[in-house]
Design an enzyme around this catalytic site. Structure first.
Site, PDB file in Angstrom:
ATOM      1  N   GLU A  61       6.912   0.012  -9.087  1.00 23.25           N
ATOM      2  CA  GLU A  61       6.803   0.147  -7.624  1.00 23.25           C
ATOM      3  C   GLU A  61       7.286   1.551  -7.302  1.00 23.25           C
ATOM      4  OE1 GLU A  61       5.709  -2.057  -5.488  1.00 23.25           O
ATOM      5  OE2 GLU A  61       5.737  -3.941  -6.567  1.00 23.25           O
TER       6      GLU A  61
ATOM      7  N   CYS B 216       9.566   3.741   0.909  1.00 23.10           N
ATOM      8  CA  CYS B 216       8.397   4.092   0.102  1.00 23.10           C
ATOM      9  C   CYS B 216       7.116   3.993   0.909  1.00 23.10           C
ATOM     10  CB  CYS B 216       8.327   3.185  -1.122  1.00 23.10           C
ATOM     11  SG  CYS B 216       8.470   1.448  -0.718  1.00 23.10           S
TER      12      CYS B 216
HETATM   13  P1  NAP Z   1      14.619   7.629  -8.504  1.00 19.47           P
HETATM   14  O1  NAP Z   1      15.328   8.906  -8.584  1.00 19.47           O
HETATM   15  O2  NAP Z   1      13.417   7.455  -9.327  1.00 19.47           O
HETATM   16  O3  NAP Z   1      15.699   6.501  -8.801  1.00 19.47           O
HETATM   17  C1  NAP Z   1      15.342   5.129  -8.846  1.00 19.47           C
HETATM   18  C2  NAP Z   1      16.123   4.463  -9.940  1.00 19.47           C
HETATM   19  O4  NAP Z   1      15.644   4.963 -11.173  1.00 19.47           O
HETATM   20  C3  NAP Z   1      17.614   4.761  -9.921  1.00 19.47           C
HETATM   21  O5  NAP Z   1      18.304   3.646 -10.399  1.00 19.47           O
HETATM   22  C4  NAP Z   1      17.736   5.921 -10.895  1.00 19.47           C
HETATM   23  O6  NAP Z   1      19.021   6.012 -11.447  1.00 19.47           O
HETATM   24  C5  NAP Z   1      16.727   5.493 -11.929  1.00 19.47           C
HETATM   25  N1  NAP Z   1      16.176   6.576 -12.733  1.00 19.47           N
HETATM   26  C6  NAP Z   1      15.637   7.741 -12.318  1.00 19.47           C
HETATM   27  N2  NAP Z   1      15.171   8.441 -13.371  1.00 19.47           N
HETATM   28  C7  NAP Z   1      15.423   7.690 -14.466  1.00 19.47           C
HETATM   29  C8  NAP Z   1      15.198   7.868 -15.855  1.00 19.47           C
HETATM   30  N3  NAP Z   1      14.595   8.954 -16.327  1.00 19.47           N
HETATM   31  N4  NAP Z   1      15.605   6.901 -16.693  1.00 19.47           N
HETATM   32  C9  NAP Z   1      16.214   5.793 -16.234  1.00 19.47           C
HETATM   33  N5  NAP Z   1      16.449   5.563 -14.937  1.00 19.47           N
HETATM   34  C10 NAP Z   1      16.058   6.506 -14.064  1.00 19.47           C
HETATM   35  O7  NAP Z   1      14.151   7.314  -7.029  1.00 19.47           O
HETATM   36  P2  NAP Z   1      15.025   7.364  -5.730  1.00 19.47           P
HETATM   37  O8  NAP Z   1      15.048   8.768  -5.255  1.00 19.47           O
HETATM   38  O9  NAP Z   1      16.317   6.678  -5.934  1.00 19.47           O
HETATM   39  O10 NAP Z   1      14.166   6.419  -4.767  1.00 19.47           O
HETATM   40  C11 NAP Z   1      13.186   6.933  -4.004  1.00 19.47           C
HETATM   41  C12 NAP Z   1      11.826   6.766  -4.622  1.00 19.47           C
HETATM   42  O11 NAP Z   1      11.578   5.361  -4.847  1.00 19.47           O
HETATM   43  C13 NAP Z   1      10.753   7.207  -3.664  1.00 19.47           C
HETATM   44  O12 NAP Z   1       9.734   7.856  -4.365  1.00 19.47           O
HETATM   45  C14 NAP Z   1      10.268   5.897  -3.077  1.00 19.47           C
HETATM   46  O13 NAP Z   1       8.989   5.987  -2.524  1.00 19.47           O
HETATM   47  C15 NAP Z   1      10.352   4.989  -4.239  1.00 19.47           C
HETATM   48  N6  NAP Z   1      10.421   3.571  -3.814  1.00 19.47           N
HETATM   49  C16 NAP Z   1       9.353   2.748  -4.057  1.00 19.47           C
HETATM   50  C17 NAP Z   1       9.354   1.425  -3.600  1.00 19.47           C
HETATM   51  C18 NAP Z   1       8.186   0.509  -3.852  1.00 19.47           C
HETATM   52  O14 NAP Z   1       8.362  -0.696  -3.731  1.00 19.47           O
HETATM   53  N7  NAP Z   1       7.007   1.009  -4.186  1.00 19.47           N
HETATM   54  C19 NAP Z   1      10.462   0.931  -2.931  1.00 19.47           C
HETATM   55  C20 NAP Z   1      11.537   1.794  -2.694  1.00 19.47           C
HETATM   56  C21 NAP Z   1      11.505   3.105  -3.160  1.00 19.47           C
HETATM   57  P3  NAP Z   1      20.034   7.177 -11.000  1.00 19.47           P
HETATM   58  O15 NAP Z   1      20.341   6.952  -9.560  1.00 19.47           O
HETATM   59  O16 NAP Z   1      21.217   6.970 -11.889  1.00 19.47           O
HETATM   60  O17 NAP Z   1      19.326   8.481 -11.263  1.00 19.47           O
END
Ligand code: NAP
Length: 460
Positions: free
Chosen positions: A228, A262
């Site tokens: 997602e 998102c």
């Molecule tokens: P993010 O940086 O990708 O972080 C999301 C989760 O992934 C966090 O727990 C993060 O941990 C972890 N993570 C990131 N890179 C990783 C890696 N290489 N290996 C393992 N874990 C990793 O995203 P965000 O900035 O928190 O959230 C915003 C994004 O999520 C936006 O793009 C938004 O559109 C999307 N989103 C999508 C939905 C949907 O249902 N489609 C819902 C909500 C949000 P850390 O915090 O420790 O880095």
């Protein structure tokens, strides 16, 4: 420090948490695996007793959970209360409906009888984002635990207290050790968890970059996954729209959760006849929002989740401007403590501007004026993302036709009321794959097993 609670409305550091060492991680995975062996044998009624109790407990502690989210990631308190109640509803929904969703399905082969049955597959690893620190957890916990799987979850680094509170909720509801485990782990440890033989599926909600990395590892290890990811949803206003109605949804759609959703409305595509009127009303409504303490119910504009999220968004706006965009309002941080961004509107974002394909995760709207419905749909579809979108028109049949032609996982006509426990949520293209919520959300990590029974003679 990977896991720290910082209040984004004033920058105050509240608490820090040590990540797990490798031995602690190993112990937790082993406990989860042991728990699976008994949990998978439980009846739906037995599972529902725990998940249903978690739902009730959460609903009875809305304020406590909500204050923690507001404290750690700056969500306005009213929105936080709504999120907590909705998370409780999702848990309750799956406690009530899981057995029906996973009931054996009779098939009609030419000879004999057959059915499909659904069985759990094991320990599922979830990676979750901070923007809905409970709702994202409920979206995986409700369905997957009710299906008979167990969960280990890596939550985002800036919401450790919310992560711990949710784990405690399950424990308070009577969950056996290992049923739902919060893992404070690094990305490197997370990679190892994906590859661990005990993990049978991976669910990630987050950015495209995180999705690519985790989905690739899951693929290499032949594990099913659901992704997602981000979005840049179009908000289409046709010339026959009810303008006041559309503007109200535009403000909510862009500004809810300080724009960090998102499936927020991110690209406002308005047909020529209404474009000027829409823009001036939209601008006025955004200008009326007042930054303040998100704990205060009267505040209408909260901070972004972290200082680094704010700096990243400001940089994106600068890049958009360098690429030719005009800032017609905002574009700056608000001059006060905390990570507050002024509501911002960008115009003249052309396809050759890198911003055209960006996701702005905060209160930044891109505004486009188009000549007609076809041009609006073409622009909506000219995106790497395909999460949601909306169309505003007083002709519902026209709205349905437009909705069918927009290439996304979800479309909303005259609203952007995204979520309901019953409605499948998810996208296509770079927005990921798989669906959460509804009856589809529980099918992601179950074995769909065919059983055929017929008195057939073996061919000679
Ligand atoms: P993010 O940086 O990708 O972080 C999301 C989760 O992934 C966090 O727990 C993060 O941990 C972890 N993570 C990131 N890179 C990783 C890696 N290489 N290996 C393992 N874990 C990793 O995203 P965000 O900035 O928190 O959230 C915003 C994004 O999520 C936006 O793009 C938004 O559109 C999307 N989103 C999508 C939905 C949907 O249902 N489609 C819902 C909500 C949000 P850390 O915090 O420790 O880095």
């Amino acid at each position: 420090m990977a896991y720290s609670s910082v209040n984004p409305s004033n920058g105050e550091r509240i608490k820090q948490f040590e990540p797990l060492n490798d031995q602690q991680l190993e112990d937790k995975l082993a406990t989860a695996q042991r728990c699976y062996l008994t949990w998978k044998q439980k009846t739906y009624t037995e599972r529902a007793l725990i998940i249903g109790t978690a739902a009730e407990l959460m609903a009875s502690r809305v304020d406590e959970f909500a204050r923690l989210a507001t404290l750690e990631m700056g969500k306005r308190i009213n929105e936080a209360r709504g999120e907590v109640q909705f998370s409780a509803d999702i848990l309750g929904y799956y406690a009530k409906n899981a057995e029906r969703f996973l009931a054996p399905k009779e098939l009609n082969p030419q000879i004999g009888d057959a059915h499909m049955e659904s069985s759990p597959i094991g320990v599922i690893f979830g990676v979750e984002p901070w923007n809905f620190p409970y709702y994202q957890l409920a979206r995986v916990a409700g369905p997957h635990l009710m299906a008979g799987n167990v969960l280990v979850i890596k939550h985002a680094g800036c919401v450790p207290q919310c992560a711990i509170a949710f784990e405690q909720l399950l424990t308070d509801a009577g969950a056996p050790p290992g049923l739902y485990t919060n893992l404070l782990i690094s990305h490197e440890q997370s990679n190892r968890v994906v590859a661990d033989a005990r993990i049978k599926g991976v669910a990630l909600t987050g950015s495209v970059a995180a999705g690519r990395s985790i989905a690739a590892l899951a693929g290499q290890n032949l594990k099913p996954s659901s992704m997602e990811l981000g979005g840049s949803d179009a908000f289409i206003v046709l010339e026959d729209a009810d303008l006041e109605h559309a503007v109200k949804w535009a403000v909510w759609g862009r500004m809810y959760n300080a724009g960090q959703t998102c499936c927020a409305a991110k690209r406002f595509i308005v047909v020529e006849q209404l474009a000027d009127a829409f823009l001036s009303k939209f601008k006025a409504a955004l200008a009326a929002l007042k930054a303040g303490d998100p704990m205060d119910e009267k505040t209408t504009l909260g901070p972004l989740s972290t200082e680094s999220a704010l700096l990243q968004l400001l940089e994106q706006v600068d890049r958009a401007v360098a690429g030719g965009a005009q800032v017609i309002m905002g574009g700056k941080r608000i001059d006060r403590p905390g990570s507050f961004m002024a509501p911002t509107i960008l115009t003249d974002v052309k396809p050759d501007n890198p911003a055209f394909r960006d996701e702005f995760f905060g209160p930044v709207a891109m505004f486009f004026r188009v000549k007609d419905e076809d041009a609006a749909i073409a622009l909506a579809n000219d995106s790497d993302f395909g999460l949601g979108g909306s169309v505003f028109t007083q002709d519902i049949l026209r709205g349905r036709r437009v909705a069918s032609r927009v290439e996304t996982g979800m479309m909303f006509i005259n609203n952007i009321s995204w979520s309901d426990a019953e409605l499948p949520f998810g996208g296509i293209k770079d927005s990921g794959y798989g669906r959460e919520l509804g009856s589809m959300g529980i099918q992601a990590f179950v074995n769909k097993k065919l059983v055929r029974y017929a008195a057939l003679e073996a061919p000679v």
